[in-house]
Design a protein around this motif. Structure first.
Motif, PDB file in Angstrom:
ATOM      1  N   MET A 206       3.583   6.875   6.098  1.00  0.00           N
ATOM      2  CA  MET A 206       2.453   5.998   6.398  1.00  0.00           C
ATOM      3  C   MET A 206       1.130   6.728   6.280  1.00  0.00           C
ATOM      4  SD  MET A 206       4.017   3.779   9.584  1.00  0.00           S
ATOM      5  CE  MET A 206       2.670   2.587   9.501  1.00  0.00           C
ATOM      6  N   LEU A 207       1.167   8.063   6.331  1.00  0.00           N
ATOM      7  CA  LEU A 207      -0.045   8.864   6.187  1.00  0.00           C
ATOM      8  C   LEU A 207      -0.330   9.246   4.731  1.00  0.00           C
ATOM      9  CD1 LEU A 207       0.111  11.323   9.221  1.00  0.00           C
ATOM     10  CD2 LEU A 207      -1.749   9.743   8.705  1.00  0.00           C
ATOM     11  N   ILE A 208       0.599   8.989   3.835  1.00  0.00           N
ATOM     12  CA  ILE A 208       0.420   9.405   2.444  1.00  0.00           C
ATOM     13  C   ILE A 208       0.364   8.215   1.487  1.00  0.00           C
ATOM     14  CG2 ILE A 208       1.413  10.731   0.550  1.00  0.00           C
ATOM     15  CD1 ILE A 208       2.718  12.539   2.642  1.00  0.00           C
ATOM     16  N   ALA A 209       1.304   7.282   1.627  1.00  0.00           N
ATOM     17  CA  ALA A 209       1.438   6.189   0.659  1.00  0.00           C
ATOM     18  C   ALA A 209       0.175   5.334   0.492  1.00  0.00           C
ATOM     19  CB  ALA A 209       2.629   5.300   1.033  1.00  0.00           C
ATOM     20  N   PRO A 210      -0.463   4.859   1.577  1.00  0.00           N
ATOM     21  CA  PRO A 210      -1.646   3.989   1.380  1.00  0.00           C
ATOM     22  C   PRO A 210      -2.764   4.665   0.595  1.00  0.00           C
ATOM     23  CG  PRO A 210      -0.855   3.820   3.632  1.00  0.00           C
ATOM     24  CD  PRO A 210      -0.116   4.961   3.004  1.00  0.00           C
ATOM     25  N   GLY A 211      -3.063   5.912   0.941  1.00  0.00           N
ATOM     26  CA  GLY A 211      -4.113   6.631   0.226  1.00  0.00           C
ATOM     27  C   GLY A 211      -3.748   6.879  -1.225  1.00  0.00           C
ATOM     28  N   ALA A 212      -2.478   7.187  -1.473  1.00  0.00           N
ATOM     29  CA  ALA A 212      -2.027   7.407  -2.849  1.00  0.00           C
ATOM     30  C   ALA A 212      -2.142   6.124  -3.674  1.00  0.00           C
ATOM     31  CB  ALA A 212      -0.584   7.912  -2.847  1.00  0.00           C
ATOM     32  N   ILE A 213      -1.811   4.995  -3.055  1.00  0.00           N
ATOM     33  CA  ILE A 213      -1.935   3.708  -3.752  1.00  0.00           C
ATOM     34  C   ILE A 213      -3.391   3.412  -4.084  1.00  0.00           C
ATOM     35  CG2 ILE A 213      -1.641   1.210  -3.485  1.00  0.00           C
ATOM     36  CD1 ILE A 213       0.790   1.898  -1.665  1.00  0.00           C
ATOM     37  N   GLY A 214      -4.267   3.637  -3.121  1.00  0.00           N
ATOM     38  CA  GLY A 214      -5.697   3.426  -3.364  1.00  0.00           C
ATOM     39  C   GLY A 214      -6.237   4.361  -4.429  1.00  0.00           C
ATOM     40  N   PHE A 215      -5.759   5.596  -4.444  1.00  0.00           N
ATOM     41  CA  PHE A 215      -6.198   6.581  -5.428  1.00  0.00           C
ATOM     42  C   PHE A 215      -5.780   6.184  -6.836  1.00  0.00           C
ATOM     43  CE2 PHE A 215      -5.612  10.552  -7.817  1.00  0.00           C
ATOM     44  CZ  PHE A 215      -6.861  11.134  -7.640  1.00  0.00           C
ATOM     45  N   LEU A 216      -4.588   5.609  -6.967  1.00  0.00           N
ATOM     46  CA  LEU A 216      -4.076   5.218  -8.284  1.00  0.00           C
ATOM     47  C   LEU A 216      -4.760   3.968  -8.839  1.00  0.00           C
ATOM     48  CD1 LEU A 216      -0.224   5.741  -7.812  1.00  0.00           C
ATOM     49  CD2 LEU A 216      -1.725   7.049  -9.323  1.00  0.00           C
ATOM     50  N   GLY A 264       4.634   0.125  -7.791  1.00  0.00           N
ATOM     51  CA  GLY A 264       3.867  -0.854  -8.561  1.00  0.00           C
ATOM     52  C   GLY A 264       2.529  -0.299  -8.997  1.00  0.00           C
ATOM     53  N   ALA A 265       1.834   0.413  -8.079  1.00  0.00           N
ATOM     54  CA  ALA A 265       0.546   1.021  -8.414  1.00  0.00           C
ATOM     55  C   ALA A 265       0.706   2.096  -9.472  1.00  0.00           C
ATOM     56  CB  ALA A 265      -0.086   1.610  -7.151  1.00  0.00           C
TER      57      ALA A 265
END
Length: 280
Positions: A206-216, A264-265
């Motif tokens: 939860m600390l990595i996935a959201p930011g990675a999705i936004g970054f992509l 998906g991202a």
């Protein structure tokens, strides 16, 4: 339409589901906001290290009769500061230091919990128990999450510049050491706020996935944060509601949904990059 309505509304008739939805939303926001800084800084392994290192703090807090949040925060902060000290005072690289330190503290926590008679379920500590959250837990986690989110919102530009380019931040006169240790403190607090809901293992995702999705999917930090928050909150709410209907573990289901968003991202980003190169 009626089926969809009952699917969404039925869980709200239960008090424990209302608390679960509220706390999942709160930790979804704070984890996603911090996730953006964590991804930008390249501290994914640091988040993993601190989350695992809180375990002995929980055990010691139980023995001392103090809130587990205090013990978890102290242990997490000790791991973060210890990593920085060992990195600066030894020849071992940072990733190796973190791996040794957090695995050692995690193992120590497991030893302590197996020797201490406690009513705290180990699986709940490791994987969380969203549906078992009490009103007191919700208030405690919500207060910590609100404070951390507010600090990150106020100091957003300074933290963003430090994470993106520490050298440039130093040239501009920003307090680098203060921002460094402040970010570590916020990391420990973020993990503590999500501890009872997501557990020390699943909180890493939860600390990595959201930011990675936004970054992509975006090219600006503000949009990255908006995407991260949106995906995280949706995943938390959807995972909680679906877990109620299919009788599945809530926190793992939330992480599964976030992982699907990430895939998906990743596909979308790869396809877009390929198309741009083809048209160039």
């Amino acid at each position: 339409m009626d089926t969809l309505y009952s699917f969404l509304i039925e869980p709200l008739s239960h008090d424990f589901m209302q608390r679960a939805l509220i706390i999942s939303t709160m930790i979804g926001v704070v984890c996603s906001v911090f996730s953006c800084f964590l991804v930008l800084k390249g501290w994914s392994l640091m988040g993993d290290a601190v989350s695992h290192a809180v375990l002995p703090g929980i055990a010691i807090a139980y023995v001392a009769g103090i809130p587990m949040a205090i013990g978890a925060f102290a242990a997490g902060l000790l791991c973060a500061i210890g990593t920085g000290y060992l990195k600066n005072n030894s020849r071992v690289k940072e990733d190796a230091v973190m791996g040794i330190l957090f695995s050692g503290m995690f193992a120590l926590g497991l030893v302590l919990l197996t020797k201490i008679e406690t009513d705290v379920h180990l699986l709940h500590i490791l994987f969380g128990n969203v549906l078992g959250i009490s009103t007191r837990d919700m208030v405690e986690a919500g207060t910590i999450a609100a404070i951390v989110t507010a600090i990150m919102a106020v100091k957003r530009r300074d933290l963003m510049l430090y994470c993106f380019d520490p050298a440039h931040a130093a040239v501009l006169g920003l307090p680098i050491k203060l921002l460094h240790f402040g970010l570590l403190t916020l990391l420990a607090l973020t993990i503590v706020s999500a501890l009872k809901a997501a557990g020390i293992i699943l909180v890493v995702a939860m600390l990595i996935a959201p930011g990675a999705i936004g970054f992509l999917t975006t090219r600006s930090f503000d949009r990255m944060m908006m995407v991260a928050v949106g995906v995280s909150v949706f995943s938390c709410l959807a995972g909680t509601i679906i877990s109620f209907h299919i009788d599945a573990a809530t926190a793992p289901l939330i992480v599964v949904i976030q992982s699907l968003f990430f895939l998906g991202a990743l596909v979308w980003s790869t396809t877009r990059r390929t198309t741009v190169k083809a048209n160039a």
